[in-house]
Design an enzyme around this catalytic site. Structure first.
Site, PDB file in Angstrom:
ATOM      1  N   SER A 160       0.792  -1.226   0.000  1.00 32.60           N
ATOM      2  CA  SER A 160       0.000   0.000   0.000  1.00 32.60           C
ATOM      3  C   SER A 160       0.823   1.274   0.000  1.00 32.60           C
ATOM      4  CB  SER A 160      -0.939  -0.004   1.202  1.00 32.60           C
ATOM      5  OG  SER A 160      -0.222  -0.206   2.394  1.00 32.60           O
TER       6      SER A 160
ATOM      7  N   HIS B 266      -5.260  -3.681  -2.374  1.00 32.14           N
ATOM      8  CA  HIS B 266      -4.935  -2.680  -3.399  1.00 32.14           C
ATOM      9  C   HIS B 266      -4.860  -3.284  -4.791  1.00 32.14           C
ATOM     10  CE1 HIS B 266      -4.227   0.387  -0.378  1.00 32.14           C
ATOM     11  NE2 HIS B 266      -3.741  -0.612   0.346  1.00 32.14           N
TER      12      HIS B 266
ATOM     13  N   LYS C 151     -11.932   0.097  -1.656  1.00 31.34           N
ATOM     14  CA  LYS C 151     -11.020   0.869  -2.509  1.00 31.34           C
ATOM     15  C   LYS C 151     -11.563   0.861  -3.947  1.00 31.34           C
ATOM     16  CE  LYS C 151      -7.601  -0.458   0.852  1.00 31.34           C
ATOM     17  NZ  LYS C 151      -7.640   0.694   1.747  1.00 31.34           N
TER      18      LYS C 151
HETATM   19  N1  PMP Z   1      -5.164  -4.196   3.942  1.00 27.78           N
HETATM   20  C1  PMP Z   1      -4.426  -3.255   3.353  1.00 27.78           C
HETATM   21  C2  PMP Z   1      -3.179  -3.657   2.647  1.00 27.78           C
HETATM   22  C3  PMP Z   1      -4.830  -1.912   3.384  1.00 27.78           C
HETATM   23  O1  PMP Z   1      -4.079  -0.966   2.824  1.00 27.78           O
HETATM   24  C4  PMP Z   1      -6.021  -1.578   4.054  1.00 27.78           C
HETATM   25  C5  PMP Z   1      -6.557  -0.155   4.127  1.00 27.78           C
HETATM   26  N2  PMP Z   1      -5.744   0.858   3.834  1.00 27.78           N
HETATM   27  C6  PMP Z   1      -6.740  -2.588   4.663  1.00 27.78           C
HETATM   28  C7  PMP Z   1      -6.306  -3.889   4.580  1.00 27.78           C
HETATM   29  C8  PMP Z   1      -8.006  -2.286   5.395  1.00 27.78           C
HETATM   30  O2  PMP Z   1      -9.061  -2.323   4.513  1.00 27.78           O
HETATM   31  P1  PMP Z   1     -10.404  -1.504   4.828  1.00 27.78           P
HETATM   32  O3  PMP Z   1     -10.143  -0.100   4.459  1.00 27.78           O
HETATM   33  O4  PMP Z   1     -11.437  -2.190   3.986  1.00 27.78           O
HETATM   34  O5  PMP Z   1     -10.657  -1.670   6.288  1.00 27.78           O
END
Ligand code: PMP
Length: 391
Positions: free
Chosen positions: A185, A213, A244
């Site tokens: 991310s 992502h 996302k």
């Molecule tokens: N896994 C990763 C790699 C993320 O970047 C994120 C959120 N930035 C999440 C899980 C969490 O997902 P959510 O926003 O649906 O809670």
């Protein structure tokens, strides 16, 4: 000794690490209003540009049946899925995910965060081991912390290091789970899932891949990096989020049928929380089906991200990765804060990413491109950044 909140916040301010909430107004596609000004939003995870796609939203709402609009698509079920918060559409969505991914079972969670903090503690206990990429997301770390198994971290995408850990651990633990994001991310780089599959087979481990992502964006149907890299059937636990590219909220896990049943019985972040509103589940089913066909948007996004990376490199800026998440490395926290402010003065909505979200000394801009941007929106960016960095 208890924490001195005032002093702690003062320290964060002094070192350029203070976090703040920033209410935005009036989102129209990739443009947003912030503090009364219009910006190009370079921070959003709305990767396919669907959140503000009025045509798609209108199609969704008008395809709903007026007669049972309130019952069927209301805003709250006021109960956990395990009690009376479950609806048939959630099962249709799971069935659609299961068949599209070609996996034995699918299970919804309320968010990627809920999934990541709920899976490892449910599946592993004392005497087990989690081996995790050092740059995995905070939610994965939190899942490990809640888990009674031991955990170790391998250097980012360093599969020789992972192998060393597996080699020295295999005899000592019961279950071993390898966890990795597919697209990272904060760096926009990609795990070698084929290599991870080889290692998990060799060391009889389970492989858990977080595709937060990647879903919606890679592979012919947008199922993620596992689809693109041809290993869909070999990832034991594949997690994707609706928060996302699918412009919604919620998450899903593809796994074996007994793992699904086990999670329903033991995953606390699934059991002890109110289920998502029906309207959200309906949208998730609708948007998942739409995104299967959005190959043009995927190609456009890949093209503009490639162009931006080349432009940044030509201007001598440090970038990396290969996806629509384009990092620009700054280093110093305060410099990143100041530069982001200057970029905002020019109409680009950028907020710096600083430790502890990223390792110490690697403050950066995480430029996040979305498919509703045109190259014309971005072509001035690299030159401007380079000029500001030189000052
Ligand atoms: N896994 C990763 C790699 C993320 O970047 C994120 C959120 N930035 C999440 C899980 C969490 O997902 P959510 O926003 O649906 O809670």
């Amino acid at each position: 000794m208890s924490i001195d909140y005032e002093k702690s916040l003062g320290d964060l301010r002094r070192t350029g690490r203070i976090r703040q909430l920033r209410p935005l107004a009036d989102r129209t596609g990739c443009r947003v209003m912030y503090k009364g000004r219009r910006f190009l939003n370079l921070t959003s995870n709305d990767y396919l540009g669907l959140a503000g796609n009025a045509r798609l939203l209108r199609r969704f709402y008008s395809s709903r049946n007026d007669e049972n609009l309130l019952d069927g698509y209301g805003l709250g079920v006021a109960s956990s899925r395990l009690l009376t918060g479950d609806i048939e559409t959630a099962h249709q969505l799971e069935e659609r995910l299961r068949t599209e991914y070609g996996r034995p079972a699918a299970l919804l969670f309320n968010s990627g965060y809920h999934a990541n903090i709920g899976i490892l503690p449910a599946l592993l206990g004392k005497g087990d081991l989690v081996v995790s990429d050092k740059l995995n997301h905070a939610s994965i770390h939190d899942g490990m912390r809640l888990c009674r198994a031991e955990h170790r971290r391998y250097w980012h995408c360093d599969y020789d290091h992972l192998q060393e850990i597996l080699e020295s651990s295999r005899g000592k633990y019961g279950r071993i789970v390898i966890v990795s994001e597919s697209v990272f991310s904060m760096d926009g780089d990609v795990a070698d899932l084929g290599r991870l599959v080889d290692l998990k087979k060799r060391y009889k481990a389970l492989l858990y891949v977080d595709e937060a992502h990647a879903v919606g964006l890679y592979g012919p149907r947008g199922l993620g990096k596992a689809e693109e890299q041809g290993v869909l059937g070999k990832v034991d636990i594949l997690m994707g989020t609706f928060g996302k590219a699918y412009a919604s909220i919620g998450a899903f896990v593809l796994c074996a049928a007994d793992i699904r049943d086990y999670l329903i019985n033991h995953s606390r972040s699934l059991i002890f929380t109110t289920a998502l509103p029906p309207v959200v589940i309906h949208w998730n089913l609708f948007v998942f089906q739409q995104v299967l066909q959005m190959q043009d948007q995927r190609e456009h996004l890949t093209a503009i991200a490639g162009k931006l990376r080349r432009a940044l490199t030509e201007k001598g800026l440090a970038t990396g990765g290969s996806t629509n998440i384009v990092p620009v490395m700054i280093g110093d926290n305060q410099l990143a804060v100041d530069l982001a402010e200057e970029m905002r003065e020019e109409g680009y909505l950028i907020f710096p990413v600083r430790p502890p979200t990223v390792p110490e000394g690697t403050a950066r801009f995480r430029i996040s491109l979305t498919a509703d941007m045109l190259w014309q929106d971005l072509e001035g960016l690299a030159g401007l950044l380079a000029a500001r960095m030189r000052h």
